[in-house]
Structure formats: C-alpha cells, structure tokens
Design an enzyme around this catalytic site. Structure first.
Site, PDB file in Angstrom:
ATOM      1  N   TYR A 147       3.088 -33.120 -48.079  1.00 39.78           N
ATOM      2  CA  TYR A 147       3.005 -32.261 -49.258  1.00 39.78           C
ATOM      3  C   TYR A 147       2.901 -30.780 -48.861  1.00 39.78           C
ATOM      4  O   TYR A 147       1.977 -30.406 -48.143  1.00 39.78           O
ATOM      5  CB  TYR A 147       1.795 -32.694 -50.069  1.00 39.78           C
ATOM      6  CG  TYR A 147       1.426 -31.864 -51.270  1.00 39.78           C
ATOM      7  CD1 TYR A 147       2.368 -31.482 -52.210  1.00 39.78           C
ATOM      8  CD2 TYR A 147       0.088 -31.489 -51.487  1.00 39.78           C
ATOM      9  CE1 TYR A 147       2.007 -30.741 -53.329  1.00 39.78           C
ATOM     10  CE2 TYR A 147      -0.279 -30.754 -52.599  1.00 39.78           C
ATOM     11  CZ  TYR A 147       0.673 -30.388 -53.516  1.00 39.78           C
ATOM     12  OH  TYR A 147       0.311 -29.654 -54.608  1.00 39.78           O
ATOM     13  N   ASP A 232      -5.832 -39.344 -48.676  1.00 39.49           N
ATOM     14  CA  ASP A 232      -5.504 -38.903 -50.028  1.00 39.49           C
ATOM     15  C   ASP A 232      -4.839 -40.072 -50.749  1.00 39.49           C
ATOM     16  O   ASP A 232      -3.744 -40.491 -50.396  1.00 39.49           O
ATOM     17  CB  ASP A 232      -4.558 -37.700 -49.937  1.00 39.49           C
ATOM     18  CG  ASP A 232      -4.161 -37.146 -51.294  1.00 39.49           C
ATOM     19  OD1 ASP A 232      -3.995 -37.937 -52.233  1.00 39.49           O
ATOM     20  OD2 ASP A 232      -3.995 -35.918 -51.410  1.00 39.49           O
TER      21      ASP A 232
END
Length: 479
Positions: A147, A232
């Site tokens: 990301y 995450d």
C-alpha cells in the site's frame, strides 16, 4: 513561503503527494465522471471504498433511530455521550468491536475488549505502532507490492524506515522465508536495524490472502530474529469465502513457544463496513506494555463518542452483523467476477484473488519496453485517453512493471459497465499496442484469470446486480 520558518517535518516530502498513486486522484478531481453531467470524465478506480452494501446500513439506521443521539428517540443519551472523554473508549463500543472482529473471522479467533485501543483510522493505528515499536532510522520489512500510503503512515512523522521484501509474479507474489531472510541480510549490510515485519492480510494491492503455512513461517521468522510482527487485517471481512481466511490471531496459537509480546494487529471499520469517514481504527496488541502506551498515545486520535455510541448499537445487533457480512461478501464477489471476466474477454488477465476491494491487473503486454518508464507512459494513456484512474504498480513498490491495481467496489454497476466498455473499445482499436502475444504471458500461467464467456453477456442489463447502489434509497435521496 520561507521554509526556514517551519519544521523539517512540515516541509519535507514525507506525505508522498507526488506519487503517481495520488496523481491519479488529482486527475479524477479535475475531471470527475458523472453519467449525466460529465459522461466523458475520469472514472475513479483508484479508491478502495466499499459502497456496495449501504442499503443494508440505511435500513438498519431507519429501524433503529435510538442508536443516534441526534434523533428524538436517542436524545436522552446526548449529554452523557457528549461529555464522555475517557481515552479507553466506551466499554460497550470496545466490546462490540471485539465481537465484530470475532465474527468477521468466523469466530475462530477471540479478541479481548480490554486490548482494543482506538485510533483515527488504520492510518493512526499504524503510526501509533511505529512510534511504540521503533526509533527514527530503524526499519520494518514490508513485502512488495504494498500500500503506497504506508510510506506516509509509518515514516513521515516517526522517522521509521520501510525496507522492501521483494516478491515476484513468477511465484504469485508469495511471501517466502527466503525473501524475508534476503531482505533482512540486505538491511544489516546497509547498517539498518530491523525492528519488525509489516504484512497486510488480505493484501492491498493483490487481493490475495496468506495461507496458514506462510503465516507460520513469518511468525517463526520474527521469533527467530526477536523482532515485531504487525499484521494489517483491515480487509478480513472482504474475503469471498470467509472460511478460507486465516487470521494471525489463529496462527499464534499453533506456533510453539510463540513470543506474544512480538505480535500486533491493525484493524478498522473503513473497508469491511465501508466507514472510512468515521475514522475507526484499532490497535490490538498481545504486548501489555504496547497496549498501555498506545492507549496513552490515542489521545491524539480518538474516535468521537457520538460515533462510538452509534456503532456500539449497530455492531451489537448480531442478526444485522451476520446478514451484513454474508451479503457484503456476495456482492463483492459478484462485482469482482463481473469486472475480471469482462476484462478477460479482451485478453486482459489478473492475479487470481478472493479478497479486497480491488484486483491486480496485468498489462505487461501493452508496454513497449519492460520498464517502469513504459509503465508510466501507458498509465498516462489510461488516465488521459481511456479516462480511468487505476494505480500503477510502481506506486506500490512492485518489482516488475506492467501491473495495475483496479478498485471495483466504489461505484455502481452502471459506472462499472461504462469502465468495461471503455477498456474494450480501447483494446479493439489499438491491437498494435500488444507488443507481446497473449501466449507468452498466459500459457501455463495458472495465477492469471481468463474466461471464455462473452463480454456481451457480462455487459447486458439483465446481468446487472439487483443490489446496485443506484437502487439504494440513500443514493436516490442524494440525487
């Protein structure tokens, strides 16, 4: 402006706004698509939002007016909610979030409400953990592609570094022990102290999730090195088949002598529930000291008590939660299928995926040269001619040019059809761009998704989802 008047943090480029990832957003903002007012505008496919199930939210809100302190039915609770400022959060909110995390993972993992630490979205959660676990100049190993905003979230204000663990398409971008060891050794040779590993599971941008054996390898790696693992899991609820997803919370119970003080989890309601504007992030650590320190730090990014009050009520409704999780997965799977099969009809493949709000599109054969310069050249064609904002792989630190992330859940079915039609038309008009043959890229390549179904079958109105957000009373009320 005289930058000498401001701090180094205020004037550096740590936010990363100059990345192609954000450039695509700017192109959309300058010329946004609208089916009536601007049909030739840029379609936003670079934003990972989950907008496919808001009709379910709308129905629940209409049926539960007392959940909001801003309605006549809920006004009696206004004062107590408005003056509550304990940074532990409302007990009923933490309990509801912990139970929701359990439910999303099929009740195979259990979360303790007393370990729930609030933050301003997953962004705040990641930065809080970075502050807790590492000093400026120290690093986390991060498998690529990852990301783009991690560079902002973990590095900008903390001074922490991210060190890439290179993963390759030949192995479906799998995270291997060998790749972790290689990155760790390179960091040591560069005199960079590694404090942990950061993984996203399910992966952003790949839309894949890690299997049990891979997770065990990663846990054993951090145990052997005595470094932290930050996992995450903000896309846990987007997995098409929830029984297939394995949480780190399950795996640590299966690894002998796992040092739980090294294990930390990030979660939020931005993706699974589609509430990015509510800024509900969670730090969940198995380390008591981290929980205590993170809770003190949470004063800088608390979730408003009004939001806590509403969500505590919503997430405590077991019947609603069960239906929402199930229906959301069905709708996401339908949209994913609709898009990837449509692309396959014009010879565009993607990494096989079963999670996330996006997929990893393979456009390598459209590049004139296998370089990131060619990737950027073709990305500009996509933005300026096809008028789609998809995110180029290099903004995700991908090691190979030609991959693009495509978000599919932030629009209605009709806009999806327009996007597919634009791609179909472009490919058929520009066959000469296909420098490499289909056979070179797809023969014996099981990780790429192709379909023999006709594109016209995908695009016909009768195949449109009955759950298109355009049919939602919430959307109709905004028009």
């Amino acid at each position: 402006m005289d930058h000498n008047l401001l701090s180094k943090i205020a004037t550096n480029n740590g936010h990363g706004e100059n990345s192609p990832y954000f450039d695509g957003w700017k192109a959309f903002d300058a010329n946004p698509f609208h089916p009536q007012h601007n049909p030739d505008g840029v379609i936003q496919m670079g934003l990972a939002e989950n907008q496919l199930s808001f009709d379910l939210i709308q129905k629940w809100i209409e049926s539960n007016p007392s959940a909001s302190i801003c309605t006549p039915q809920g006004a009696l609770g206004f004062k107590q909610t408005a003056i509550f400022q304990d940074y532990h959060g409302l007990p009923e909110f933490r309990t509801a979030v912990a139970n929701f995390m359990n439910r999303v993972r099929g009740n195979r993992a259990k979360f303790d409400p007393d370990r729930i630490v609030m933050s301003g979205g997953a962004t705040g959660a990641h930065e809080t953990l970075a502050f807790c676990l590492a000093n400026p100049g120290e690093a986390f190993l991060v498998p690529t592609p990852y990301y783009p905003a991690f560079d902002r979230d973990l590095r900008w204000r903390t001074g922490v570094e991210l060190f890439p663990v290179v993963c390759e398409s030949a192995d479906n971008f799998k995270v291997t022990r060998e790749a972790l060891e290689t990155a760790y050794k390179k960091a040591k040779l560069a005199n960079v102290k590694v404090k942990g590993v950061l993984i996203t599971n399910p992966s952003n941008p790949l839309g894949t999730f890690l299997d049990r054996d891979t997770l065990k390898d990663i846990v054993n790696f951090v145990n052997d090195k005595s470094i932290h693992l930050v996992c995450d899991e903000i896309y846990a609820g987007t997995v098409t088949n929830g029984d297939e997803f394995v949480s780190i919370a399950e795996v640590i119970e299966e690894v002998p002598k796992c040092n739980l003080d090294l294990i930390h989890l990030v979660y939020s309601l931005s993706k699974d529930m589609g509430f990015p504007g509510f800024r509900v992030g969670v730090v969940y650590s198995y380390n008591d000291n981290v929980v205590n320190i993170a809770r003190k730090m949470s004063s800088f990014g608390l979730v408003s008590t009004q939001t806590q009050h509403l969500l505590a009520s919503m997430l405590s409704d077991d019947k609603f939660v069960e239906n929402f999780i199930s229906e959301s997965r069905i709708r996401l799977a339908h949209r994913h299928d609709m898009f990837t099969r449509g692309l396959a009809q014009v010879g565009i493949g993607s990494l096989e995926s079963k999670a996330g709000l996006f997929f990893w599109m393979d456009l390598r054969r459209f590049l004139k040269e296998p370089t990131f310069e060619s990737e950027m050249t073709f990305w500009r064609v996509i933005i300026n001619e096809i008028k789609l904002n998809v995110s180029p792989g290099q903004s995700f630190h991908c090691s190979e040019p030609g991959w693009f992330r495509v978000c599919f859940a932030n629009m209605d079915d009709e806009t999806t059809l327009v996007a597919l039609w634009r791609i179909k038309t472009f490919v058929r008009k520009n066959r000469n761009l296909e420098i490499k043959t289909r056979r070179q890229y797809w023969q014996n390549s099981q990780h790429l998704r192709l379909s023999s179904r006709r594109l016209d079958d995908i695009l016909t109105p009768h195949r449109m989802s009955p759950h298109s957000p355009l049919a939602s009373p919430m959307v109709r009320a905004q028009n």
